[in-house]
Design an enzyme around this catalytic site. Structure first.
Site, PDB file in Angstrom:
ATOM      1  N   TYR A 123      31.325  89.766  49.715  1.00  0.00           N
ATOM      2  CA  TYR A 123      31.652  91.161  49.488  1.00  0.00           C
ATOM      3  C   TYR A 123      30.862  92.009  50.480  1.00  0.00           C
ATOM      4  O   TYR A 123      29.882  91.530  51.008  1.00  0.00           O
ATOM      5  CB  TYR A 123      31.260  91.574  48.063  1.00  0.00           C
ATOM      6  CG  TYR A 123      32.022  90.929  46.933  1.00  0.00           C
ATOM      7  CD1 TYR A 123      32.246  89.565  46.901  1.00  0.00           C
ATOM      8  CD2 TYR A 123      32.499  91.689  45.865  1.00  0.00           C
ATOM      9  CE1 TYR A 123      32.914  88.972  45.846  1.00  0.00           C
ATOM     10  CE2 TYR A 123      33.168  91.096  44.804  1.00  0.00           C
ATOM     11  CZ  TYR A 123      33.365  89.742  44.797  1.00  0.00           C
ATOM     12  OH  TYR A 123      34.028  89.161  43.747  1.00  0.00           O
ATOM     13  N   LYS A 194      26.569  76.647  45.691  1.00  0.00           N
ATOM     14  CA  LYS A 194      27.387  75.467  45.998  1.00  0.00           C
ATOM     15  C   LYS A 194      26.775  74.822  47.241  1.00  0.00           C
ATOM     16  O   LYS A 194      27.445  74.577  48.254  1.00  0.00           O
ATOM     17  CB  LYS A 194      28.847  75.915  46.221  1.00  0.00           C
ATOM     18  CG  LYS A 194      29.848  74.775  46.293  1.00  0.00           C
ATOM     19  CD  LYS A 194      30.105  74.094  44.969  1.00  0.00           C
ATOM     20  CE  LYS A 194      31.062  72.914  45.157  1.00  0.00           C
ATOM     21  NZ  LYS A 194      31.228  72.127  43.936  1.00  0.00           N
ATOM     22  N   ASP A 227      30.082  75.003  39.799  1.00  0.00           N
ATOM     23  CA  ASP A 227      31.061  74.424  38.868  1.00  0.00           C
ATOM     24  C   ASP A 227      30.360  73.900  37.608  1.00  0.00           C
ATOM     25  O   ASP A 227      30.815  74.110  36.485  1.00  0.00           O
ATOM     26  CB  ASP A 227      31.911  73.343  39.549  1.00  0.00           C
ATOM     27  CG  ASP A 227      31.147  72.490  40.552  1.00  0.00           C
ATOM     28  OD1 ASP A 227      29.970  72.790  40.837  1.00  0.00           O
ATOM     29  OD2 ASP A 227      31.724  71.501  41.049  1.00  0.00           O
ATOM     30  N   ASP A 251      30.262  87.336  39.911  1.00  0.00           N
ATOM     31  CA  ASP A 251      31.425  88.059  39.402  1.00  0.00           C
ATOM     32  C   ASP A 251      32.192  87.171  38.421  1.00  0.00           C
ATOM     33  O   ASP A 251      32.519  87.572  37.300  1.00  0.00           O
ATOM     34  CB  ASP A 251      32.312  88.442  40.613  1.00  0.00           C
ATOM     35  CG  ASP A 251      33.408  89.430  40.259  1.00  0.00           C
ATOM     36  OD1 ASP A 251      33.511  89.822  39.080  1.00  0.00           O
ATOM     37  OD2 ASP A 251      34.173  89.804  41.168  1.00  0.00           O
ATOM     38  N   ASP A 255      32.127  86.953  33.809  1.00  0.00           N
ATOM     39  CA  ASP A 255      33.283  87.043  32.915  1.00  0.00           C
ATOM     40  C   ASP A 255      33.335  85.824  31.981  1.00  0.00           C
ATOM     41  O   ASP A 255      33.618  85.948  30.787  1.00  0.00           O
ATOM     42  CB  ASP A 255      34.605  87.121  33.710  1.00  0.00           C
ATOM     43  CG  ASP A 255      34.987  88.558  34.093  1.00  0.00           C
ATOM     44  OD1 ASP A 255      34.085  89.337  34.413  1.00  0.00           O
ATOM     45  OD2 ASP A 255      36.197  88.891  34.069  1.00  0.00           O
TER      46      ASP A 255
HETATM   47 MG    MG Z   1      34.477  91.169  37.758  1.00  0.00          MG
END
Ligand code: MG
Ligand code: NAI
Length: 358
Positions: A123, A194, A227, A251, A255
């Site tokens: 980002y 990762k 993962d 991000d 969630d």
């Molecule tokens: Mg989000």
């Protein structure tokens, strides 16, 4: 008296932010609430999604509470609040409140922080045509020997991992874990990358986090691949304390973890920089339920509690969170996402009643 600027945004953003501000004012929290033009609406009235007067008000205020955006002007608002102000630390508390609709059989005791590096990684978005990158880096090849020019037409995105950016988020994680340890938490930093595949970029993030953590011998430390971390957040969320990770992973994982603890409607966050902070729910504008008056305002209320603490109103923040917890324990005024029938306003009124009786 402190001043906060409330930027509702779009979709359910204004619904949950308005309910939250009404609650703060009715609950006697010593704040003055200002609003300022922004987003799609400001684009029409002022020709820009973030007018100068809005920027000025935000910078003068003691706190900024943001809802969510969803329209095309949205990127500009987030770009201003998050990236232009270098709000590099996205603090996302994941906490189970008994009575919340967790899909887990035993969510009791979930209380962790996803600390997302908020200023770099993939980002805010540096993208282009693959052919341009192939021209600039003709010899760059992957482990199988394939060069960029071998792909034909396509696009690329650049992931940035800087020493400065990683050191500061790692220090933030350690300081946060230390503060939480003093309040009875584990005092553990979990780094998520990762690095097994992205050895130079994610591996660098991990290496720097581990260097910084060495300066905090009072803290425990562990690392998981992203993962595996996703799985652990669902299976063993109680084992986590402060999870520090890169932008995109944070991000997604926040969630996942929010859902494990009861849903997106409950998850608050704060975006902090060295001289700037604003607070917002983890969720977006939820166009599927916008305008129906049924959005869960918990995430916005808890984001406001984080904001109050940041503003030096820790006692008010604590009372607000305890009032929310009581409404969940009581279970009578929950919104549809939590299995109840209450509207946004009814939920907020129940929190107000709990606040007054507290
Ligand atoms: Mg989000
Ligand atoms: P979303 O978070 O808006 O919604 C995902 C699902 O969760 C939907 O089914 C929604 O109804 C539900 N949900 C979210 N918040 C809720 C609440 N408070 N109460 C009850 N249910 C709730 O994510 P989605 O659908 O991926 O994105 C919608 C728009 O929001 C997109 O335009 C996206 O770009 C934007 N967005 C904006 C963010 C921000 O402003 N910081 C963050 C995330 C998404």
């Amino acid at each position: 008296m402190k001043t906060i600027v409330a930027l509702g945004g779009e979709g359910i953003g204004p619904e949950v932010v308005d309910a939250t501000c009404e609650l703060l004012l009715a609950g006697g929290v010593p704040v003055k609430v200002l609003t300022a033009p922004h987003g799609e609406a400001a684009l029409k009235t002022h020709g820009t999604p973030v007018p100068d007067e809005t920027k000025r008000l935000c910078h003068q205020a003691d706190g900024v509470l943001f809802g969510a955006v969803g329209g095309p002007a949205s990127v500009a608002v987030i770009t201003y609040l998050r990236w232009q102000q270098d709000a590099y630390a996205n603090v996302r508390p994941i906490k189970y409140y008994p009575g919340a609709a967790s899909p887990l059989t035993n969510p009791t005791g979930i209380d962790l922080i996803i600390l997302r590096e908020n200023s770099e990684g993939l980002y805010p978005g540096r993208e282009g045509d693959l052919s341009d990158l192939a021209r600039a880096l003709p010899d760059l090849s992957d482990r199988a020997g394939k060069r960029l020019g071998d792909f034909g037409e396509g696009r690329f995105a650049v992931k940035v991992v800087s020493r400065r950016g990683t050191e500061r988020i790692a220090r933030f994680a350690c300081e946060l874990a230390r503060k939480r340890k003093a309040r009875g938490h584990q005092g553990k930093v979990t780094c998520v990358t990762k690095s097994n595949v992205l050895r130079r970029s994610d591996g660098y993030f991990r290496e720097i986090v581990e260097q910084v953590v060495q300066g905090y011998p009072d803290l425990a430390y562990e690392h998981f691949y992203v993962d595996d971390a996703a799985r652990r957040l669902v299976r063993f969320p109680q084992s986590m304390d402060v999870v520090v990770t890169m932008n995109l992973y944070g991000d997604i994982l926040s969630d996942v973890a929010a859902e494990a603890a009861g849903g997106l409607g409950i998850a608050p966050s704060g975006c902090l920089g060295d001289r700037w902070a604003y607070f917002e729910s983890v969720h977006g504008s939820a166009p599927d339920i916008a305008g129906k008056g049924i959005a869960n305002p918990t995430a916005a209320i808890l984001s406001a509690a984080m904001m109050l603490e940041h503003m030096g109103l820790a006692a008010e923040a604590e009372c607000l969170e305890q009032a929310v917890a009581r409404v969940y324990r009581d279970g009578k005024a929950l919104t549809p996402d939590q299995g109840g029938k209450a509207t946004t306003k009814e939920f907020a009124q129940a929190v107000l009643a709990a606040l007054r009786n507290g």
